[in-house]
Design an enzyme around this catalytic site. Structure first.
Site, PDB file in Angstrom:
ATOM      1  CE  LYS A 134      52.168 -12.218   5.826  1.00  0.00           C
ATOM      2  NZ  LYS A 134      52.143 -10.651   6.170  1.00  0.00           N
ATOM      3  CG  ASP A 152      53.502 -10.271   1.071  1.00  0.00           C
ATOM      4  OD1 ASP A 152      52.964 -10.270  -0.162  1.00  0.00           O
ATOM      5  OD2 ASP A 152      54.681  -9.972   1.201  1.00  0.00           O
TER       6      ASP A 152
END
Ligand code: SF4
Length: 222
Positions: A134, A152
């Site tokens: 991420k 997320d």
């Protein structure tokens, strides 16, 4: 009963392939300011900000980095202080012991293997301590070389509510989204979902009555 309700809701809004572009267009109109909220001036500050943003808000990170970036300007600066001092300097960002350790480990590797520069690919970035997919995705996207889709907590929740994925694992969600979202939109798509998630489609109480996606969303309550 629940199953038939979901089935009915999906039929009402139509296939996800037909919905993805209108969803992006409407969100882009609704949130023209949907960009990364972290403040940074160069690639090193970008990397540090994103690393600090794990499990906290962008607002707290910006508060911490305002002073941090005045004191630490290069990878060497992060290694020139004892770990305890760095911990105190980033303390308000939460989980500061782990983050400080990761920051020093990352700076060491940047100097040893990347000439002190932040590398440009996801494969290289995930080798840095504390940098997961991420974080790597956010970093490459902000540098204008989008290679994936950032997933997320907001992106996960909204993608599920919008019926774009049924997966829970972020890597699998990213695969589903990569198949669906047009490649030129990979960079802005997560920002649009993040801002819509913050402003309208909240985790506990989605404000469907104020949402521009009600006719495109199988989870709409209106
Ligand atoms: S209609 Fe409701 S559940 Fe669907 S995206 Fe909008 S706020 Fe979220």
């Amino acid at each position: 009963m629940a199953r038939s309700y979901v089935h009915e809701a999906r039929r009402r809004v139509g296939p996800k392939r037909n919905r993805i572009v209108p969803v992006i267009e409407r969100l882009a109109e609704e949130h023209p300011d949907a960009v990364i909220a972290l403040r940074f001036r160069d690639e090193l500050e970008l990397l540090v900000s994103v690393m600090l943003s794990a499990q906290t808000t962008d607002v707290s990170v910006n508060r911490v980095t305002e002073a941090l970036f005045r004191k630490y300007r290069s990878p060497e600066d992060y290694l020139a202080v004892p770990l305890a001092e760095l911990e105190q300097d980033i303390r308000p960002s939460g989980t500061f012991r782990q983050k400080a350790k990761n920051l020093q480990g990352t700076m060491r590797l940047l100097l040893e293997e990347f000439d002190g520069r932040v590398p440009g690919t996801i494969e290289e970035l995930v080798r840095l301590p504390g940098v997961g997919r991420k974080t790597a995705n956010v970093v490459v996207a902000e540098r204008g070389a989008v290679q994936g889709i950032v997933v997320d907590t907001h992106v996960r929740r909204l993608s599920q509510r919008l019926g774009f994925t049924q997966k829970e694992d972020p890597a699998k969600i990213e695969q589903d989204l990569a198949r669906l979202v047009p490649r030129p939109d990979w960079g802005r798509f997560p920002h649009l979902l993040i801002w819509h998630g913050r402003r309208v489609c909240n985790a506990r109480r989605p404000r469907c009555e104020d949402c521009v996606l009600t006719d495109l969303c199988p989870s709409s309550r209106v």
